[in-house]
Write an enzyme that holds these catalytic residues in place. Structure first.
Site, PDB file in Angstrom:
ATOM      1  N   CYS A   1      33.371  72.698 -14.890  1.00  0.00           N
ATOM      2  CA  CYS A   1      32.361  73.562 -14.277  1.00  0.00           C
ATOM      3  C   CYS A   1      32.530  74.988 -14.796  1.00  0.00           C
ATOM      4  O   CYS A   1      31.567  75.722 -15.003  1.00  0.00           O
ATOM      5  CB  CYS A   1      32.489  73.563 -12.759  1.00  0.00           C
ATOM      6  SG  CYS A   1      32.526  71.932 -12.006  1.00  0.00           S
TER       7      CYS A   1
ATOM      8  N   CYS B   1      24.506  68.769 -12.346  1.00  0.00           N
ATOM      9  CA  CYS B   1      25.470  69.439 -13.229  1.00  0.00           C
ATOM     10  C   CYS B   1      26.254  68.406 -14.026  1.00  0.00           C
ATOM     11  O   CYS B   1      26.397  68.540 -15.243  1.00  0.00           O
ATOM     12  CB  CYS B   1      26.455  70.290 -12.421  1.00  0.00           C
ATOM     13  SG  CYS B   1      25.839  71.930 -12.035  1.00  0.00           S
TER      14      CYS B   1
ATOM     15  N   ARG C   1      22.435  69.008  -6.608  1.00  0.00           N
ATOM     16  CA  ARG C   1      22.718  70.022  -7.635  1.00  0.00           C
ATOM     17  C   ARG C   1      23.962  69.666  -8.437  1.00  0.00           C
ATOM     18  O   ARG C   1      24.007  69.792  -9.658  1.00  0.00           O
ATOM     19  CB  ARG C   1      22.882  71.422  -7.008  1.00  0.00           C
ATOM     20  CG  ARG C   1      23.011  72.509  -8.060  1.00  0.00           C
ATOM     21  CD  ARG C   1      21.709  72.620  -8.871  1.00  0.00           C
ATOM     22  NE  ARG C   1      21.829  73.335 -10.131  1.00  0.00           N
ATOM     23  CZ  ARG C   1      22.187  72.793 -11.302  1.00  0.00           C
ATOM     24  NH1 ARG C   1      22.513  71.503 -11.372  1.00  0.00           N
ATOM     25  NH2 ARG C   1      22.227  73.499 -12.399  1.00  0.00           N
TER      26      ARG C   1
ATOM     27  N   HIS D   1      30.374  78.366 -15.752  1.00  0.00           N
ATOM     28  CA  HIS D   1      30.381  79.224 -14.564  1.00  0.00           C
ATOM     29  C   HIS D   1      31.714  79.932 -14.367  1.00  0.00           C
ATOM     30  O   HIS D   1      32.161  80.121 -13.246  1.00  0.00           O
ATOM     31  CB  HIS D   1      30.016  78.405 -13.318  1.00  0.00           C
ATOM     32  CG  HIS D   1      28.652  77.788 -13.383  1.00  0.00           C
ATOM     33  ND1 HIS D   1      27.501  78.522 -13.276  1.00  0.00           N
ATOM     34  CD2 HIS D   1      28.257  76.511 -13.571  1.00  0.00           C
ATOM     35  CE1 HIS D   1      26.446  77.717 -13.381  1.00  0.00           C
ATOM     36  NE2 HIS D   1      26.885  76.499 -13.581  1.00  0.00           N
TER      37      HIS D   1
END
Lengths: 254, 209
Positions: free
Chosen positions: A162, A215, A211, A166
């Site tokens: 992730c 991803c 969501r 991010h």
């Protein structure tokens, strides 16, 4: 020249975002209304409503419940997010076979999703409140630690975690700005404060479960199991980064 | 050996820089790997073949994860050597393909997702992270700009070969790089990687215009 075109493109995107964020025309509130009906609908072998379901603040108490999720539930001896808890209530209180509800976990053009509608209704009861991180119970601590580890865990054919997208301030994919969730603060607060959201591109009210599923799709990972502890762990980690952030839901996004 | 040493010390100074960029991140919370694995299993134990094994980490992914992409000097060298050794160059030694096909590779972001079919075109999606041709305004910033990539390197054939190796396995050049290992994972074909190199190195490519 190229820079001027770039600025114009970004301004256009800003203008579009402002245009779609009008709450009076947000179809996400239709999901809130459907969720309100579902909450009070008798279902399952026991033919009862969900109105005695305890989302953490006491049976049937909805105000502020979403702002404190995920959290530990003594009756289940587990940490749960909103969707795990709703499924638990359907199974334990209503004695409902949740296979069909789980099949419709993400709504499509031809059918609505009970889970999306219920989450919209319940989360809306925390609108205007702030996320309050629950981290006193050892199982909450474990969930948060696991969520952080999953956030930074690299795997798959893209070697992504992730944090690849991010993990830094001010980065973009193509023209899409990427919020930084590797630290607590504004990016996480602004993002988490807007979920669940109505996705204009999908014509659906979407939850954090969807969501994160999306991803992992983009990361070329396998589809993660719906309402699994891994998704709850990541959600708990995100709430930790967003703690103190105001919830305004359902929001509306691209 | 000397080249390796220089590369390593350069990399070490870059690590210091990237560490500074993450200064606001809190120190990692200690957690038993067995606990994390339990959560990984919760998401993917029921994944169908051939997806089932995808979440399992290889040694490089494991070390990069554990160290948040800042491996020890010893691991850095070990990863670089191991990943470099995985690179398979085209049999005829030609690493430059067709830049127009390479532009498609750079622009295509589909393929390999669990919602894609087996025949969905695959691409490198270079533009998701890199600036390339000046005319393309929709580019990402996760990776460095590649504008004038070949021109800046005087179209040196040795540099084109390095670029092929980097696309094949970025971690053989820079351990724990964020860039996917496109060749190692067989995500792109040999031809696609050659075409991507051409997009960077052909003097006619818009990247160098």
């Amino acid at each position: 020249m190229a820079q001027a075109q770039q600025d114009d493109a970004e301004k256009e995107i800003e203008r579009y975002r402002a245009m779609i964020s009008d709450p009076m025309s947000n179809p996400g509130f239709l999901a809130v209304d459907r969720g309100e009906v579902l909450w009070a609908t008798k279902r399952g072998k026991k033919e009862v409503t969900l109105e005695t379901c305890d989302l953490g603040e006491g049976p049937g108490k909805l105000e502020g419940a979403y702002a404190k999720l995920p959290r530990y539930f003594q009756d289940a001896d587990r940490v749960m997010d909103i969707e795990q808890r709703l499924l638990w209530c359907m199974e334990k209180i209503q004695d409902l076979d949740t296979a069909d509800v789980r099949r419709r976990r993400f709504g499509g053009p031809d059918y609505t999703s009970d889970m999306q509608d219920l989450v919209a209704f319940i989360a809306n009861k925390s609108s205007g409140m702030k996320y309050q991180l629950q981290e006193s119970h050892p199982k909450e601590k474990e969930m948060l630690a696991a969520g952080e580890a999953l956030f930074f865990r690299r795997a798959g054919v893209m070697d992504f975690s992730c944090a690849t997208c991010h993990g830094d301030d001010g980065k973009r994919i193509r023209l899409q700005a990427l919020p930084n969730f590797s630290k607590a603060g504004k990016d996480a607060q602004d993002t988490m404060g807007g979920w669940p959201t109505y996705r204009v591109s999908q014509s659906q009210l979407r939850t954090m479960q969807h969501r994160l599923w999306d991803c992992y799709r983009q990361m070329r990972m396998p589809a993660p199991e719906y309402a699994s502890d891994g998704i709850t762990a990541l959600t708990a980690y995100m709430v930790k980064m967003a703690a103190g952030g105001e919830i305004t839901v359902p929001s509306i996004k691209r | 050996m000397k080249t390796l040493f220089i590369a390593s010390s350069l990399a070490a100074s870059l690590i210091v820089l990237s560490g500074a960029a993450h200064a606001q991140q809190a120190a990692p919370t200690k957690v038993d790997p067995a606990v994390v694995d339990k959560y990984v299993q919760s998401m993917w134990a029921k994944a169908p073949d051939p997806w089932k094994t995808v979440p399992v980490q290889d040694e490089t992914q494991r070390i990069c994860t554990e160290t948040r992409n800042n491996p020890s000097q010893a691991d850095f060298t070990k990863i670089m050597e191991r990943e470099k050794a995985s690179v398979v160059f085209p049999a005829d030694g030609k690493v430059i393909g067709d830049w127009k096909a390479g532009e498609r590779v750079a622009n295509t972001g589909t393929g390999g997702q669990f919602t894609d079919g087996p025949n969905t075109p695959r691409g490198g999606n270079c533009y998701a992270c890199h600036q390339m041709a000046p005319k393309e305004l929709s580019y990402g910033t996760l990776g460095p700009s590649l504008q004038n990539y070949g021109k800046d390197r005087k179209f040196d054939p040795a540099e084109a070969r390095n670029a092929y190796a980097k696309i094949y396995n970025a971690q053989g050049v820079f351990p724990c790089s964020q860039m996917p290992r496109f060749g190692l994972h067989k995500f792109l074909s040999e031809q696609q990687m050659k075409d991507a190199v051409a997009y960077l190195f052909d003097p006619e490519s818009p990247v160098n215009k």
